[in-house]
Scaffold this motif. Structure first.
Motif, PDB file in Angstrom:
ATOM      1  N   ILE A 271       0.877  -1.175   0.000  1.00  0.00           N
ATOM      2  CA  ILE A 271       0.000   0.000   0.000  1.00  0.00           C
ATOM      3  C   ILE A 271       0.908   1.217   0.000  1.00  0.00           C
ATOM      4  CG2 ILE A 271      -1.802   1.276   1.204  1.00  0.00           C
ATOM      5  CD1 ILE A 271      -2.656  -1.355   2.495  1.00  0.00           C
TER       6      ILE A 271
ATOM      7  N   VAL B 136      -1.653  -0.990  -4.091  1.00  0.00           N
ATOM      8  CA  VAL B 136      -2.689   0.029  -3.957  1.00  0.00           C
ATOM      9  C   VAL B 136      -1.991   1.378  -3.804  1.00  0.00           C
ATOM     10  CG1 VAL B 136      -4.629   0.861  -2.571  1.00  0.00           C
ATOM     11  CG2 VAL B 136      -4.230  -1.598  -2.799  1.00  0.00           C
TER      12      VAL B 136
ATOM     13  N   VAL C 231      -2.652   5.140  -2.606  1.00  0.00           N
ATOM     14  CA  VAL C 231      -3.623   5.861  -1.793  1.00  0.00           C
ATOM     15  C   VAL C 231      -3.350   7.365  -1.841  1.00  0.00           C
ATOM     16  CG1 VAL C 231      -4.622   6.101   0.521  1.00  0.00           C
ATOM     17  CG2 VAL C 231      -3.739   3.878  -0.230  1.00  0.00           C
TER      18      VAL C 231
ATOM     19  N   THR D 115      -4.349  -0.620  -8.023  1.00  0.00           N
ATOM     20  CA  THR D 115      -5.602   0.119  -7.907  1.00  0.00           C
ATOM     21  C   THR D 115      -5.367   1.412  -7.142  1.00  0.00           C
ATOM     22  OG1 THR D 115      -6.208  -1.068  -5.878  1.00  0.00           O
ATOM     23  CG2 THR D 115      -7.041  -1.956  -7.962  1.00  0.00           C
TER      24      THR D 115
ATOM     25  N   ARG E  43      -6.963   4.147  -4.247  1.00  0.00           N
ATOM     26  CA  ARG E  43      -7.895   4.369  -3.147  1.00  0.00           C
ATOM     27  C   ARG E  43      -7.823   5.855  -2.793  1.00  0.00           C
ATOM     28  NH1 ARG E  43      -6.372   1.068   1.723  1.00  0.00           N
ATOM     29  NH2 ARG E  43      -6.658  -0.609   0.217  1.00  0.00           N
TER      30      ARG E  43
ATOM     31  N   ASN F 124     -13.945   7.755   0.072  1.00  0.00           N
ATOM     32  CA  ASN F 124     -14.182   6.348   0.392  1.00  0.00           C
ATOM     33  C   ASN F 124     -14.330   5.546  -0.904  1.00  0.00           C
ATOM     34  OD1 ASN F 124     -14.438   4.157   2.085  1.00  0.00           O
ATOM     35  ND2 ASN F 124     -16.665   4.365   2.262  1.00  0.00           N
ATOM     36  N   CYS F 125     -13.373   5.760  -1.790  1.00  0.00           N
ATOM     37  CA  CYS F 125     -13.419   5.213  -3.139  1.00  0.00           C
ATOM     38  C   CYS F 125     -12.223   4.298  -3.372  1.00  0.00           C
ATOM     39  CB  CYS F 125     -13.408   6.378  -4.130  1.00  0.00           C
ATOM     40  SG  CYS F 125     -13.245   5.907  -5.839  1.00  0.00           S
ATOM     41  N   ASP F 126     -12.475   3.116  -3.912  1.00  0.00           N
ATOM     42  CA  ASP F 126     -11.420   2.156  -4.211  1.00  0.00           C
ATOM     43  C   ASP F 126     -11.694   1.575  -5.588  1.00  0.00           C
ATOM     44  OD1 ASP F 126      -9.613   0.052  -4.341  1.00  0.00           O
ATOM     45  OD2 ASP F 126      -9.939  -0.548  -2.259  1.00  0.00           O
ATOM     46  N   THR F 127     -10.781   1.794  -6.534  1.00  0.00           N
ATOM     47  CA  THR F 127     -11.007   1.339  -7.908  1.00  0.00           C
ATOM     48  C   THR F 127     -10.881  -0.176  -8.056  1.00  0.00           C
ATOM     49  OG1 THR F 127      -8.702   1.691  -8.584  1.00  0.00           O
ATOM     50  CG2 THR F 127     -10.250   3.533  -8.904  1.00  0.00           C
TER      51      THR F 127
ATOM     52  N   GLY G 152     -16.510   1.350  -6.800  1.00  0.00           N
ATOM     53  CA  GLY G 152     -15.405   2.290  -6.606  1.00  0.00           C
ATOM     54  C   GLY G 152     -14.969   2.934  -7.908  1.00  0.00           C
TER      55      GLY G 152
END
Length: 188
Positions: A4, A64, A66, A93, A95, A100-103, A108
């Motif tokens: 992350i 991820v 962020v 991906t 975030r 509060n969005c996660d592809t 998301g």
């Protein structure tokens, strides 16, 4: 094993509290000190965003990336979509904490696309209001703009150049960018 990564950015170096706040939020989202990339540069100056380029280059399948907010990554829908495509191509991906969005999920991805469009709209509206305000201030004689760096610092740059300093040393001593040094010396 996936990582992350976090990216924190402020537009200017005097926004230290904003940078610290972003870093704290990224840590709370699972990023550690080694996986947080941070810098203080405008998002409009992509060629100067070296830390952002580094984190994008590190991404591999399952990682991820962020951001605390959409505005920390890009200033336009087109640019945000380019970033998302690059992240997706790496198998990673995105975030975005404040949305509060996660592809990684279909919902998301939809949310990401909607909010990227809204962010672009808001930015364009702000720039339009700013232009109207500046025009009104100029009409009233209240807005002069800032003095061009080259004009304000040219005597200092020429003095330092006469001492045989390198262009980078001149830029550092004068407190201006190296491109301004080149422009001043070229004009002299």
């Amino acid at each position: 094993m996936s990582t992350i990564y976090g990216y924190a950015r402020t537009s200017t170096s005097d926004q230290l509290a904003g940078l610290a706040d972003q870093i704290a939020k990224l840590k709370a989202a699972g990023c550690d000190n080694q996986s947080i990339f941070q810098e203080q540069v405008s998002s409009m100056k992509m060629e100067e965003r070296t830390e952002f380029a580094k984190v994008l280059a590190k991404l591999v399948k399952g990682d991820v990336l962020v951001f605390t907010s959409l505005s920390r990554a890009a200033r336009s829908m087109i640019h945000m979509m380019e970033i998302e495509a690059q992240v997706s191509k790496a198998g990673a991906t995105i975030r975005i904490l404040d949305l509060n969005c996660d592809t990684a999920t279909p919902n998301g991805r939809l949310t990401f696309n909607l909010f990227a469009s809204v962010a672009t709209f808001e930015r364009e509206q702000m720039l339009e209001r700013q232009a109207v305000g500046i025009a009104a201030a100029k009409a009233e004689g209240k807005y002069k703009g800032r003095a061009p760096t080259a004009q304000a610092k040219s005597a200092k740059v020429l003095e330092l150049a006469s001492k045989g300093l390198t262009r980078q040393e001149i830029a550092d001593a004068a407190g201006i960018g190296i491109a301004s040094v080149y422009r001043i010396l070229k004009a002299a």
